[in-house]
Design an enzyme around this catalytic site. Structure first.
Site, mmCIF file in Angstrom:
data_model
loop_
_atom_site.group_PDB
_atom_site.id
_atom_site.type_symbol
_atom_site.label_atom_id
_atom_site.label_comp_id
_atom_site.label_asym_id
_atom_site.label_seq_id
_atom_site.Cartn_x
_atom_site.Cartn_y
_atom_site.Cartn_z
ATOM 1 N N GLU A 153 0.846 -1.190 0.000
ATOM 2 C CA GLU A 153 0.000 0.000 0.000
ATOM 3 C C GLU A 153 0.884 1.243 0.000
ATOM 4 O O GLU A 153 1.945 1.254 0.626
ATOM 5 C CB GLU A 153 -0.904 0.008 1.229
ATOM 6 C CG GLU A 153 -1.823 -1.180 1.291
ATOM 7 C CD GLU A 153 -2.533 -1.314 2.629
ATOM 8 O OE1 GLU A 153 -3.601 -1.926 2.645
ATOM 9 O OE2 GLU A 153 -2.019 -0.817 3.647
ATOM 10 N N ASP A 169 -4.843 -8.425 5.032
ATOM 11 C CA ASP A 169 -5.763 -9.342 4.367
ATOM 12 C C ASP A 169 -5.240 -10.765 4.299
ATOM 13 O O ASP A 169 -6.013 -11.702 4.418
ATOM 14 C CB ASP A 169 -6.079 -8.834 2.962
ATOM 15 C CG ASP A 169 -6.891 -7.559 3.017
ATOM 16 O OD1 ASP A 169 -8.076 -7.640 3.362
ATOM 17 O OD2 ASP A 169 -6.331 -6.483 2.754
#
Length: 548
Positions: A153, A169
């Site tokens: 990210e 995740d």
């Protein structure tokens, strides 16, 4: 940008995997002059994984518009005119590096992700006028279920670059991220311990959490789902965390939890007590400002639903802190949150084993193993306000990875380094120095911070042998310890590894190579007179920045 004040994107990203990319103002930093950060910066991806081919995707949002970027850094909005039925997205893949090679592309100002996949391209879809359907591999029917992939990210804006490795995740293909500063130094994070990738799976399955592991048709491991997803598809039981939450709720019926959400605002506190099924928090004036229903397992593992954290300065920070205390299972043992001592994290038998193991297998102990792992700055993130370049290094699945750049926060225990010889004060903050209390040279006198005075108790001689001496004694790690929180004191010089130190001029860290940890002001900021000094995982915070 303080970790505990930034708009965390972790909850947003976790939600996106299940549905549609709708990025909020995530990871937005304090704005700098627009000229400080160019429209694009170079991103170098190095493939040390031994595998290929690699496919890259730069996906994200700019000014409320979702889209993708090509290798030159040009942003392309997703096509519009799409209804509620998902349709294939344009092929946004970029050819990645072969084994042992590197590729440099341009990273544009976006808030988004850089995906990388091994062996085959990923499948993306768009829906509802240009929104992206992200992979949701907890669903066996997802087209990316049997593809090995991962992502980092990032946000690049006028405030600089924030880039992190993430396990929010799933746990999958190992990698490091880094940012190059204007002085040429590279800050990095995400490197695993030797053989840490497989060690994580072995320990996870040994703890009875093997239901989270997904395998390819050939039986090889692809990933382990984060329990925030695994709980919703029946891969783990909710019984253990439910039991812990019940005990926490009962405990705080008769005592207060004190939440101090901002490290730079120690006077901002909220007190919470349980009434029925609700944990109610009050401001200093006694006014109720937030209330949380007793959460189910999904709410705890995902830090959402019953523990939803809005982007404000009251309810959100309280929710983040409460969820972190539940995930790390420190809520029962410490009523003052966030807990500053990571040595106490994940010690309850009912803890989040996934998060515990993710942190254990990181070379620097930092991970993004749940949505609000940034509470207390335990996340695997690096930032610079004037970034010159960004890096992603795809690491080997077995053996030992090579630190990215100069090692940064991923420097391995035992890595040699220099200690500039000389004599003088060891300063920290603007007015404090490392001090021998009462100028007493007795063995085991734990050193502290004190207002700089120039006296003999603050005059430290740095030797070419790696020792740091004052009053005829050596700066020493108590009993050759290696755990976070180990006291640092003075002791008769004996030539052991407990008395060896190196100095990193880039991060200003004094590091003990034997333990791989840094000289740290106990409790962190705000720094203060009389604060004891200890050994702690290197984290580049104010509490570890020493000026020679």
């Amino acid at each position: 940008m303080p970790h505990d004040r930034k708009n965390s994107s972790r909850r947003a990203w976790a939600a996106l995997c299940a549905a549609v990319l709708a990025v909020s103002g995530a990871l937005v930093g304090v704005a700098a002059p627009a000229s400080a950060v160019p429209a694009t910066i170079p991103l170098t991806i190095t493939n040390d994984s031994g595998r290929g081919p690699i496919y890259l995707y730069v996906l994200g949002e700019r000014d409320g518009v979702a889209g993708w970027a090509d290798a030159g850094g040009t942003f392309h909005p997703w096509p519009g005119g799409v209804g509620p039925v998902p349709v294939p997205a344009p092929d946004a893949s970029i050819a990645g590096p072969g084994p042992g090679q590197s590729v440099t592309i341009r990273l544009p100002k976006l808030s988004g992700r850089v995906y990388y996949s091994y062996g085959q391209k990923m499948t993306f879809q768009i829906v509802l006028d240009g929104r992206l359907v992200q992979p949701a591999v907890q669903n066996d029917s997802d087209p990316n279920r049997n593809i090995l992939f991962n992502w980092t990210e990032y946000t690049l804006n006028d405030g600089g670059l924030w880039i992190n490795s993430t396990q929010v995740d799933h746990w999958s293909a190992p990698y490091q991220v880094g940012v190059q500063r204007a002085d040429g130094q590279v800050l990095s994070t995400g490197m695993l311990k030797p053989n840490g990738y497989e060690a994580f799976y072995t320990a996870l399955e040994g703890a009875g959490w093997g239901g989270l592991v997904q395998r390819a048709p050939d039986g090889s491991r692809l990933r382990a789902l984060n329990p925030s997803h695994g709980i919703d598809v029946g891969k783990i039981s909710s019984a253990s965390i439910d039991s812990y939450v019940t005990e926490v709720w009962n405990s705080y019926r008769t005592r207060d939890m004190v939440v101090t959400p901002f490290s730079h605002e120690p006077g901002t506190q909220f007190r919470g007590r349980v009434d029925g099924d609700w944990f109610r928090f009050r401001s200093g004036s006694g006014q109720e400002v937030a209330a949380f229903k007793k959460p189910d397992a999904s709410s705890v593992y995902g830090c959402h639903k019953d523990l939803q954290a809005p982007n404000d300065h009251v309810v959100g920070p309280i929710a983040r802190t409460l969820c972190a205390a539940l995930v790390r299972t420190t809520a029962l043992t410490n009523p003052n949150q966030p807990d500053a001592n990571s040595a106490g994290f994940y010690q309850d038998a009912r803890t989040n084993v996934y998060a515990k193991l993710a942190h254990q297998q990181m070379a620097n102990g930092k991970a993004y193993a749940f949505a609000f792992d940034d509470v207390g700055a335990h996340e695997s993130l690096v930032h610079d306000g004037n970034p010159q370049a960004a890096y992603i290094k795809l690491d080997p699945f077995t053996g030992t990875a090579t630190p990215l750049g100069n090692g940064g926060s991923t420097e391995q225990p035992g890595t040699p380094g220099g200690l500039p010889a000389g004599t003088g004060a060891l300063r920290i903050g603007s007015t404090l120095c490392l001090d021998v209390p009462w100028a007493d040279p007795t063995d085991t006198n734990q050193v502290q911070l004190a207002t700089c005075s120039g006296n003999a108790a603050q005059q430290w001689t740095r030797g070419t042998d790696g020792t740091v001496r004052a009053l005829g004694k050596c700066l020493d790690v108590a009993r050759s310890g290696t755990a976070d929180g180990t006291a640092v004191w003075i002791y008769t010089c004996n030539g052991t590894g407990a008395q060896k130190w190196t100095y990193d001029s880039a991060t200003k860290a004094l590091r003990n190579p034997q333990s791989g940890k840094c000289l740290d002001a106990q409790g962190g900021a705000p720094l203060r007179d009389g604060q004891k000094v200890q050994l702690w995982t290197c984290n580049q915070t104010e509490a570890q920045r020493w000026t020679l």
